[in-house]
Design an enzyme around this catalytic site. Structure first.
Site, PDB file in Angstrom:
ATOM      1  N   TRP A  47       2.272  16.212  81.160  1.00  0.00           N
ATOM      2  CA  TRP A  47       3.118  17.309  80.697  1.00  0.00           C
ATOM      3  C   TRP A  47       4.567  16.942  81.003  1.00  0.00           C
ATOM      4  CZ3 TRP A  47       3.242  22.900  83.150  1.00  0.00           C
ATOM      5  CH2 TRP A  47       4.195  23.670  82.451  1.00  0.00           C
ATOM      6  N   ARG A  48       5.315  16.590  79.956  1.00  0.00           N
ATOM      7  CA  ARG A  48       6.738  16.289  80.107  1.00  0.00           C
ATOM      8  C   ARG A  48       7.500  17.606  80.168  1.00  0.00           C
ATOM      9  NH1 ARG A  48       9.139  11.507  78.576  1.00  0.00           N
ATOM     10  NH2 ARG A  48      11.036  12.715  78.904  1.00  0.00           N
ATOM     11  N   GLU A  86      17.112   8.790  83.671  1.00  0.00           N
ATOM     12  CA  GLU A  86      16.014   7.858  83.430  1.00  0.00           C
ATOM     13  C   GLU A  86      15.389   8.086  82.057  1.00  0.00           C
ATOM     14  OE1 GLU A  86      13.406   6.631  86.427  1.00  0.00           O
ATOM     15  OE2 GLU A  86      14.850   6.843  88.049  1.00  0.00           O
ATOM     16  N   HIS A 143      12.597   4.039  85.699  1.00  0.00           N
ATOM     17  CA  HIS A 143      12.696   3.707  84.275  1.00  0.00           C
ATOM     18  C   HIS A 143      14.043   3.079  83.957  1.00  0.00           C
ATOM     19  CE1 HIS A 143       9.676   6.834  84.710  1.00  0.00           C
ATOM     20  NE2 HIS A 143       9.147   6.418  83.573  1.00  0.00           N
ATOM     21  N   LYS A 170       4.897   3.303  89.249  1.00  0.00           N
ATOM     22  CA  LYS A 170       5.157   3.181  87.817  1.00  0.00           C
ATOM     23  C   LYS A 170       6.551   2.617  87.561  1.00  0.00           C
ATOM     24  CE  LYS A 170       5.673   5.751  83.504  1.00  0.00           C
ATOM     25  NZ  LYS A 170       6.006   7.066  82.916  1.00  0.00           N
ATOM     26  N   GLN A 235       5.327   3.163  72.027  1.00  0.00           N
ATOM     27  CA  GLN A 235       3.998   3.740  72.269  1.00  0.00           C
ATOM     28  C   GLN A 235       3.141   3.625  71.014  1.00  0.00           C
ATOM     29  OE1 GLN A 235       4.085   7.769  73.680  1.00  0.00           O
ATOM     30  NE2 GLN A 235       4.709   7.182  75.748  1.00  0.00           N
TER      31      GLN A 235
END
Length: 250
Positions: A47-48, A86, A143, A170, A235
């Site tokens: 969930w962004r 980011e 990121h 990550k 993606q």
């Protein structure tokens, strides 16, 4: 490398797990996107929440996560507030960022929380400890949407994530040449050999798309796929990614 068990999913074992992002701005959009994603049966859903118009309303976040859980059943739910620094959609102070994530940790239907380790490394390390003491697994993230750091720097970033005590590490980077993709993959191998927490790495854009399908070879435990709107350049669609991962099985 250790594995991390979240509901029925074990991160760090077998083929990379597939995570789908949801990026709606309203309750209705988020629930509709969650339904569409759940039909495709991803391993995890992110969930962004940096796109959510009621992000600072703890009651609404809790209530919405419960509705998402009803749809997802046993699919683990990641809560992520990606800040503008980011590549995200949220301009927020460090203090507000910490408070938002601490409040999200009180929602029983959220399983994992993403923490941007380099927003303020000392504060974020304390936050990681606090969130995990509250029973949430933490993904320490970093990121780089405009470049790929040199390999030594990427290895240091992943090592500092290991030292932070986060359950999962990550790192996402942007390649400007094919060699950048190779450097990211080499850093991934090194991180797995020298650390214990599962690693998620990706080289973004079309140039780096190969990094999203070769995790089983180089050690990235989760890969991100799109059902509808993508959350990062490069993606792949969920159906395509599943096919690639199936073909890459040893």
């Amino acid at each position: 490398m250790k594995t991390v068990k979240i509901r029925n999913i074990e991160i760090g074992s077998d083929v990379p797990k597939i995570c789908v992002p949801v990026m709606g701005t309203t309750d209705e959009e988020i629930l509709e996107q969650t339904k569409n994603a759940a039909k495709k049966q991803p391993d995890l859903l992110e969930w962004r929440a940096d796109f959510y118009c009621y992000l600072r309303d703890r009651k609404r976040v809790t209530e919405l996560s419960k509705k998402m859980r009803d749809i997802l059943q046993q699919i683990p739910l990641i809560f992520t507030v990606r800040t503008a620094g980011e590549g995200g959609n949220c301009q927020v102070s460090t203090e507000d960022y910490v408070n938002i994530l601490k409040e999200a940790a009180q929602a029983p239907d959220i399983d994992l929380i993403d923490v941007e380790l380099y927003k303020d490394s000392v504060v974020m390390r304390n936050l990681i400890t606090d969130l995990q003491n509250k029973g949430k697994k933490v993904i320490a993230s970093n990121h780089h949407f405009h470049e790929t750091p040199v390999r030594e720097e990427m290895e240091n970033i992943l090592a500092q994530m290991e030292e932070s005590g986060a359950a999962i590490r990550k790192l996402a980077v942007m390649p400007v040449c094919p060699e950048d993709v190779l450097e990211l993959l080499a850093a991934t191998v090194h991180a797995n050999r020298t650390g214990q927490a599962p690693v998620i790495t990706m080289s973004m854009s079309g140039m780096g798309a190969i990094s999203r399908v070769c995790g089983q070879v180089f050690g990235s435990a989760v890969t991100f796929a799109a059902v509808g709107q993508a959350s990062a350049p490069g993606q792949l669609a969920l159906e395509d990614l599943k096919l690639f991962l199936e073909k890459m099985k040893p």
